[in-house]
Scaffold this motif. Sequence first.
Motif, mmCIF file in Angstrom:
data_model
loop_
_atom_site.group_PDB
_atom_site.id
_atom_site.type_symbol
_atom_site.label_atom_id
_atom_site.label_comp_id
_atom_site.label_asym_id
_atom_site.label_seq_id
_atom_site.Cartn_x
_atom_site.Cartn_y
_atom_site.Cartn_z
ATOM 1 N N ASP A 173 -8.490 -9.584 7.826
ATOM 2 C CA ASP A 173 -7.453 -8.630 8.225
ATOM 3 C C ASP A 173 -6.656 -8.145 7.014
ATOM 4 N N ARG A 174 -6.358 -9.060 6.112
ATOM 5 C CA ARG A 174 -5.624 -8.678 4.900
ATOM 6 C C ARG A 174 -6.468 -7.733 4.045
ATOM 7 N N ALA A 175 -7.759 -8.002 3.950
ATOM 8 C CA ALA A 175 -8.653 -7.127 3.180
ATOM 9 C C ALA A 175 -8.662 -5.720 3.764
ATOM 10 N N MET A 176 -8.703 -5.621 5.095
ATOM 11 C CA MET A 176 -8.689 -4.304 5.732
ATOM 12 C C MET A 176 -7.373 -3.589 5.466
ATOM 13 N N GLU A 177 -6.274 -4.308 5.547
ATOM 14 C CA GLU A 177 -4.953 -3.718 5.290
ATOM 15 C C GLU A 177 -4.879 -3.149 3.880
ATOM 16 N N TRP A 178 -5.314 -3.939 2.907
ATOM 17 C CA TRP A 178 -5.242 -3.496 1.514
ATOM 18 C C TRP A 178 -6.216 -2.353 1.243
ATOM 19 N N ALA A 179 -7.403 -2.413 1.836
ATOM 20 C CA ALA A 179 -8.381 -1.339 1.639
ATOM 21 C C ALA A 179 -7.841 -0.019 2.174
ATOM 22 N N GLN A 180 -7.194 -0.066 3.326
ATOM 23 C CA GLN A 180 -6.648 1.157 3.898
ATOM 24 C C GLN A 180 -5.468 1.675 3.092
ATOM 25 N N GLU A 181 -4.644 0.761 2.581
ATOM 26 C CA GLU A 181 -3.531 1.196 1.730
ATOM 27 C C GLU A 181 -4.042 1.879 0.475
ATOM 28 N N ALA A 182 -5.127 1.333 -0.081
ATOM 29 C CA ALA A 182 -5.673 1.873 -1.328
ATOM 30 C C ALA A 182 -6.563 3.088 -1.098
ATOM 31 N N GLY A 183 -6.852 3.407 0.162
ATOM 32 C CA GLY A 183 -7.761 4.511 0.447
ATOM 33 C C GLY A 183 -9.195 4.198 0.074
ATOM 34 N N ASP A 184 -9.569 2.931 0.131
ATOM 35 C CA ASP A 184 -10.914 2.495 -0.245
ATOM 36 C C ASP A 184 -11.797 2.483 1.012
#
Length: 392
Positions: A173-184
Amino acid sequence: MFRLLKTAGIYPSLIARACDMTPSRVGEVMSGKRRIEKIDLIERIADGLHIPGRMLGLASRSWELEAPVRQPRHRQPEPSAGGTDHNAPIDPELFVSHLRGAMPGHYKAANLLGSRHALDPVTRHVRLLDRLQQIAEGRARDELLTIGARTAEFLGWLNQDLGNFDRALFWSDRAMEWAQEAGDDVMAAYVLFRKSNQATAQRNAPKAVSLARAAQRSVGATHRIRALAAQQEAQGHAMMGNPRFAQAKFDEAHEIAAAPDDSHADDALDLAYCTPTYIEMQRANCLIELGDPHTAVGMFEAELRVLPPVYRNDQGVYLSRLARAYAVSGEPEQAAAAADRALSIAVDTESARAMSELSAAGTALQRWSSVPQVATFTHRLALMSSGSPLDR
């Protein structure tokens, strides 16, 4: 305590982050649907929320024993003439560069030696990264979020392999949150595949299928991610007893994985395992469930011969599945031989995945308990399950 925190404006997502839990689990605790009983979780909550140990029946926490730091009344000294502030946190760019260089070594350690060998350093890296991204800005923060998403996803996989699904789900879940914040978008697509894999491991076939389909239609789905997601959808169909749909998706995944791809869009991810061999290993495992263990045996034997030696952790899992295929096929001696080899690897790698597959193989072998090879394996498996050392 969680409900009290919410009334103060601290919502489940923040509580979850502080205590290394998932927001859904925090919500279940708050609604009374779930109880917290494990001592290690109680300790994490105490440390994450800074609750003195005596208030939860624990010994004093390490941070309680640290002497309070008195703030000096005088003005802080200016940075040195050279401009270096020796009290500043690590430079984000240096840390990102270090982490990018370190990750391939962590991947190799987990593949060859087992997830336990990579768990501690990767956990430390992610925790430091989390602190840095909270104070960084602009491009530096974007870089931290991008490498953070990749590292957190890998940490989720390490915990899954070791059987800790709560932690695995938290870090995914944390990985998804950070990926979306970074636009990855590529990383977000890959996390959808990984979450489908977690659903499969927990025998939630409908969720596995829907997440795999979401990964395939994601804008960031690369060639290899689509192959991985397609075979994951196939596994979900097999679990639901739909052989025609399962085989069609496995064929699609195999075709995609075998085709050349020069895009390099997902080179930062550890996707070297996405090969036709990997796809066929997953298909063979599903054939056991679909009632064709004889074909599964041949596929496992063929693919294990070409599996690169570095994937020793996976070799233990696949040998365990081969053992179960032999057992279901009515060949106990061959099953015991494969299971014994798998158990020796599982002892070293501590893989919960391998142990789960070995337990299934042991169950399938119960009716041949009088066969000497089976009896020897069953004894070794019982020793391993009880935590006793094995004579290798």
